[in-house]
Design an enzyme around this catalytic site. Structure first.
Site, PDB file in Angstrom:
ATOM      1  CD  GLU A 148      -1.595  -2.417   1.639  1.00 31.71           C
ATOM      2  OE1 GLU A 148      -0.405  -2.564   2.015  1.00 31.71           O
ATOM      3  OE2 GLU A 148      -2.431  -3.338   1.636  1.00 31.71           O
ATOM      4  CG  ASP A 186     -11.886 -10.237   7.056  1.00 32.12           C
ATOM      5  OD1 ASP A 186     -11.838 -11.479   7.096  1.00 32.12           O
ATOM      6  OD2 ASP A 186     -11.848  -9.589   5.999  1.00 32.12           O
TER       7      ASP A 186
END
Length: 343
Positions: free
Chosen positions: A89, A147
């Site tokens: 990222e 998650d």
């Protein structure tokens, strides 16, 4: 001559005519995640904005950022428009900044909101340089579900809002998402972050409520009360749907509430004082904000007589709807808190 005209137009930083007419309009009654709405917008306008290029940090199927008609960029295919940045990222943000330094290119890059933390240096540099990469952050709250703690953003929204020159937009439904893209593409003077849901949310009826182009003001009266409002309900993203339902329940109890969708603090703060007074009259201090994130910063808009339904702890692993309910993001809790403020 045609290529010369196209080059001069793109190099001027201006956008070709006609692209806004290609923005999709979503029908009420549908239930669509704003990440998926964003993907539909991207693919609807891609043909008309040839220098709109980008991709994601290994999460294209989840962030809905692939341009379906176009090939991937590579050393052997330099005219590809889809970038595969890999699970990096920080590097993606740096690459986007490099692209943005060319007036010709409109770059975008996507990942989950929680991973914006890995991108802080390039986000900050883009803001310092006042260039305009478009950062797409999906899976924007505890509503993403199983998650769990590590992937559910809590402090990321306020963290991004604290960056000078960064415009953060969290649309309430698919049509607000389309207008968020319009605003992002026309924006100058800094990067834009689009904050989008994983879960499907209802498309708000634009015949019954204020049209979604109000997003360009940062905050707008989505639904006005029949009589003078006693309280203002303020929300962003998927939580706005709770306010619409709560407004109806409060009405049945003879309490008049105004619903304000507030997708962007930065856009709202740029409006003139008369518009700000119209949305948030100084005389109406009973205000309740509902946002699935840290409540820090909202005091600026709710006054000392208002309140915030937010999150001051990390998330938990469970289906998204269950987590939202457990953390108080329900119509019933909005009604309860609104009545408590008024009493």
């Amino acid at each position: 001559p045609e290529l010369a005209n196209e080059y001069e137009l793109l190099n001027s930083g201006k956008l070709p005519q006609g692209w806004k007419e290609k923005l999709p309009v979503f029908k009420a009654g549908e239930k669509i995640a704003t990440r998926k709405a964003s993907g539909k917008v991207l693919n609807a306008i891609a043909d008309h904005l040839p220098t709109l290029i980008g991709g994601s940090a290994d999460l294209a199927p989840s962030t809905d950022t692939d341009l379906e008609k176009y090939k991937s960029f590579s050393s052997t295919n330099p005219d590809g428009r889809v970038f595969h940045f890999g699970i990096r990222e920080h590097a993606m943000g740096a690459v986007l900044n490099g692209m943005a330094l060319s007036k010709c290119i409109i770059p975008y890059g996507a990942t989950f909101l929680i991973f914006s933390d890995y991108m802080r240096p390039p986000i900050r540099l883009a803001a310092i340089m006042k260039i305009r990469p478009i950062f797409i952050y999906t899976h924007d709250s505890i509503g993403l579900g199983e998650d769990g703690t590590t992937h559910q953003p809590v402090e990321q929204l306020i963290g991004l809002r604290s960056v000078p020159n960064l415009t953060v937009i969290r649309p309430a439904d698919a049509n607000e998402t389309a207008h968020a893209w319009r605003v992002a593409l026309e924006h100058s003077g800094g990067p834009v972050a689009l904050i989008l849901t994983r879960q499907g949310i209802p498309v708000i009826d634009q015949e019954k409520y204020t049209k979604a182009n109000g997003l360009e003001k940062g905050a707008y009266i989505l639904s006005e009360s029949e009589k003078a409002p006693q309280i203002i309900l303020i929300g962003t993203g998927s939580e706005v749907q709770l306010l619409i339902a709560a407004q109806e329940k409060l009405k049945n109890q003879n309490i008049d509430a105004r619903v304000v969708s507030m997708p962007s603090w930065e856009l709202f703060d740029k409006q003139d004082e008369s518009y700000k007074e119209k949305v948030f009259p100084k005389s109406l201090k009973k205000r309740l904000v509902v946002e699935a994130g840290s409540p820090l910063g909202w005091c600026k808009y709710v006054t000392d007589e208002g309140g915030v339904i937010g999150i001051n702890q990390f998330g938990e692993s469970a289906p998204g709807e269950e987590v939202m309910q457990e953390y108080g993001f329900t119509v019933e809790n909005v009604v309860k808190r609104a009545k408590a403020l008024l009493s």
